[in-house]
Design a protein around this motif. Sequence first.
Motif, short mmCIF file in Angstrom:
data_model
loop_
_atom_site.label_atom_id
_atom_site.label_comp_id
_atom_site.label_asym_id
_atom_site.label_seq_id
_atom_site.Cartn_x
_atom_site.Cartn_y
_atom_site.Cartn_z
N TYR A 59 0.81 -1.22 0.00
CA TYR A 59 0.00 0.00 0.00
C TYR A 59 0.85 1.28 0.00
O TYR A 59 0.32 2.38 0.03
N GLN A 91 1.05 -10.95 -0.77
CA GLN A 91 0.30 -9.74 -0.48
C GLN A 91 -0.08 -8.99 -1.76
O GLN A 91 -1.20 -8.46 -1.88
N GLN A 95 -3.94 -8.33 -2.87
CA GLN A 95 -4.44 -6.98 -3.11
C GLN A 95 -5.01 -6.85 -4.51
O GLN A 95 -6.06 -6.24 -4.72
N ALA A 100 -7.40 -7.85 1.38
CA ALA A 100 -6.93 -6.70 2.16
C ALA A 100 -5.61 -7.03 2.83
O ALA A 100 -5.44 -8.10 3.41
N GLU A 102 -2.82 -5.22 5.55
CA GLU A 102 -2.63 -4.14 6.51
C GLU A 102 -1.37 -4.38 7.33
O GLU A 102 -0.84 -5.49 7.38
N ASP A 138 3.66 -6.73 7.49
CA ASP A 138 2.28 -6.65 7.01
C ASP A 138 1.67 -8.06 6.99
O ASP A 138 2.38 -9.05 7.00
N THR A 141 -5.57 -9.45 5.98
CA THR A 141 -6.69 -9.39 6.92
C THR A 141 -8.00 -9.84 6.27
O THR A 141 -8.98 -10.08 6.97
N ARG A 142 -8.00 -9.95 4.92
CA ARG A 142 -9.18 -10.46 4.22
C ARG A 142 -8.74 -11.19 2.97
O ARG A 142 -7.96 -10.67 2.17
#
Length: 522
Positions: A59, A91, A95, A100, A102, A138, A141-142
């Motif tokens: 991110y 990751q 994404q 998700a 985070e 990181d 989370t979803r």
Amino acid sequence: MHEKIVILDYGSQYTQLIARRVREAGVYSEIHPCTLTPDEVAALRPKGLILSGGPCSVYDPGAPQLPREMLELRREDGSPLPVLGICYGLQAMAQTLGGAVERADRREFGRAHLQIDDDSDLFAGVPSGTTVWMSHGDHLTRLPEGFEVIAHTENAPIAAVRAVDRPLYGVQFHPEVVHTDYGRQILQNFALRICGCRGDWTPASFIEEKIAEVRERVGDEHVILGLSGGVDSSVAAVLLHRALGDRLTCIFVDNGLLRKGEAAQVVATFRDHFHIRLKAVDAGALFLSRLEGVVDPEQKRKIIGATFIEVFEQATEELTRELGRRPRFLAQGTLYPDVIESVSFRGPSATIKTHHNVGGLPEKLNFEIIEPFRELFKDEVRAIGRLLQVPEVILHRHPFPGPGLAVRVIGPVTKERLDLLREADAIFIEELQRHGLYDQVWQAFAVLLPVQTVGVMGDERTYEYVCALRAVTSVDGMTADWARLPHEFLAHVSNRIVNEVRGINRAVYDISSKPPATIEWE
């Protein structure tokens, strides 16, 4: 044509370890930058795709991203291209597909115990509860739609995932490092079980292909090689000699920074044993004069590299006069750990330190570079050396830094301090060999520290240097642990050094691992 797995490099220090593990499964692998487009990846005709880890957060502004089209590629037979994302690669995949990512409340660096929820494909043959190596700040989370969790740890509920209806996989840990107990099995499962590769790439096929490649590239030109006498340049010399014969000349520069008796040993080995054309240059006085008063390790490396090039160029001019024409090619025994710690090789990796034999050659030398082992690790080169019948005494030599003892004399480099270090180092290595411990460690050496301490010898007070002993265990040099040498052995070595090397009155043992330390002190 060998079956191929393509690895996209997102900047991890471990990227080449992924390629190495895939090759151990007998599958040829290539590393390419993460900036390749889906069409460019498809043109490579891979059987599988691996996305490496990396230092960024997905991110962050400017962080490398993963196009959705990359995850929709198909192989030549029309089947979906299997993809494995590792750490950042996982990751980025999540994404891109709507999951998700985070920042984790608790960062996870080091060993963790992996609880496997499904062992039908990626984790076939891997016991639940096995140790894996984590290195991330990181986490997911979803999950993306259509994905399921296939493994977890206490701190990472989503430690491994799989798409339900297509061959997309991801792991939050690093299966490529030796600290992951079944990492080799996991990557082999991906290459052979999931990608369906035959596993027909071997060191023997590498030798045949590299010799043919060198002959085709060199033609009737002449090649020179900077010979250090270490494993890398020695095996490169034998490989190139097999390919080119007398059209190879090795130039050996004695920089005055070698170990005890090493210069004479190199000359005898390559002139008498291998019968390779060898030009030896004694330049120790010049190197020492250039290093006078220099303390900074990076400055040492740059001075040594620049001086080496100067001496090497002079030797090349002499060779040119002897041959009647200038050699067109320069060969080096560069290995991947040298490259990845020096430059952004094929992705945005971080610079750790400069290696004098990587890059840095001025354009005025006008050589074309041949680096047959640029993407190999030390043990792979040793395997190739055995097939080339290089003597075990050379293949088992511990790695030695390009700048030599200059980066093991902490602080100013002088002849006096070098001589002290040579004697201490020779005692350490001699005792390791005598006690059958030399081959049990990856690398061992002595370091002379820039401090003096008070000691007592007989009835006299001494104020002399401290010697540090360093021995590590490793497979590839990218990570290393300090060797648990017997205390009685260390006491014996310390006693010999203090008693036999006048100028050293104290010895200490380094118990740092890599990371966070490096193997060498400078």
